[in-house]
Design an enzyme around this catalytic site. Structure first.
Site, short mmCIF file in Angstrom:
data_model
loop_
_atom_site.label_atom_id
_atom_site.label_comp_id
_atom_site.label_asym_id
_atom_site.label_seq_id
_atom_site.Cartn_x
_atom_site.Cartn_y
_atom_site.Cartn_z
N ASP A 106 -0.77 4.38 10.18
CA ASP A 106 -0.78 3.03 9.64
C ASP A 106 -2.21 2.52 9.50
O ASP A 106 -3.08 2.88 10.29
CB ASP A 106 0.03 2.11 10.56
CG ASP A 106 0.41 0.80 9.90
OD1 ASP A 106 0.35 0.73 8.66
OD2 ASP A 106 0.75 -0.14 10.62
N ASN B 171 9.26 2.20 1.96
CA ASN B 171 8.01 2.07 1.22
C ASN B 171 8.21 1.94 -0.29
O ASN B 171 7.27 1.59 -1.01
CB ASN B 171 7.08 3.25 1.50
CG ASN B 171 6.44 3.19 2.87
OD1 ASN B 171 6.02 4.21 3.41
ND2 ASN B 171 6.37 2.00 3.46
#
Length: 245
Positions: A23, A71
């Site tokens: 991330d 996503n």
């Protein structure tokens, strides 16, 4: 290895399987006044470094979260850029991964991925199938709940076809229908960028994993930071629900 057979001191030996939620690519780029895809490209280069560091750190299995089932909600520009990056990564890194003894596998639902990318994934898995130095698993269009749902559907079909009795279904049987059936459970899950959540990653497999949430953004996650996190793992005591006498 069954959990009951794992010694309480195993953590001191270091993790055999490390899973990473990579991330912070977008924020890393934005901090530098660059588009988010610039950060994703930097993050891809960091993957190369961490894979190469695994043998020296005693890590046999590395699983990375590249693209989640959620996503797809990102902008079309970012999603298209990521898919192009995945294709480019496979084409550019295939020979190096093979030469360095890395076996690559992909987990996740491939139905939504474009045909060219799926062919590249299939070819890379086949190309590296004989390697055993490091097992790199890339989670692409992956979600933990989606994985368990798909596993349950396949399991239900086997029962419906009479090849399996519902009375035989237990945790061990269900695990054989998961995307990760060829992997040991992760010992350590690392999330970069300062976020303290697991984001639907390896929900079933991480039941007994240790977690490490660090502030470092993924493009800054160097092999030195990796070694430091692994060193901290070695100081933990893994009891798997047991109590020391």
């Amino acid at each position: 290895m069954p959990k009951d057979d794992i010694k309480l001191s195993d953590a001191a030996k270091g993790p055999n399987h490390v899973a990473v939620i990579m991330d912070g690519n977008g924020r890393w780029a934005q901090q530098r006044g660059r588009p988010r895809l610039f950060g994703h490209h930097a993050g891809a280069r960091r993957v190369r470094e961490i894979v190469r560091a695994c043998p020296d750190e005693g890590v046999k299995y590395l699983t990375i979260f590249a693209f989640s089932t959620e996503n797809w909600k990102r902008t079309q520009t970012e999603v298209s850029g990521l898919m192009a990056l995945f294709r480019r990564y496979i084409m550019r890194e295939a020979k190096a991964l093979f030469d360095e003894g890395v076996r690559v596998r992909f987990i996740g639902d491939r139905i939504k991925l474009d045909d060219k990318l799926v062919r590249l994934m299939d070819n890379l898995e086949l190309f590296t199938a004989g390697n055993d130095k490091v097992h790199l698993t890339i989670a692409l269009n992956y979600g933990g709940r989606d994985e368990v749902t798909r596993a349950a559907q396949r399991l239900a079909f086997e029962v419906e076809q009479g090849r399996l009795s519902y009375k035989d279904v237990d945790a061990e049987i269900l695990s054989k229908f998961l995307d990760t059936r060829f992997l040991p459970d992760p010992d350590l899950v690392i999330r970069t960028s300062g976020e303290a959540r697991i984001s639907n990653f390896l929900l079933w497999q991480s039941a007994y994993a240790e977690y490490e949430f660090i502030d470092t953004l993924w493009p800054d996650f160097s092999k030195e930071v990796f070694a430091q996190v692994l060193s901290g793992y070695g100081k933990r005591e893994r009891r798997f629900g047991a109590v020391l006498a």
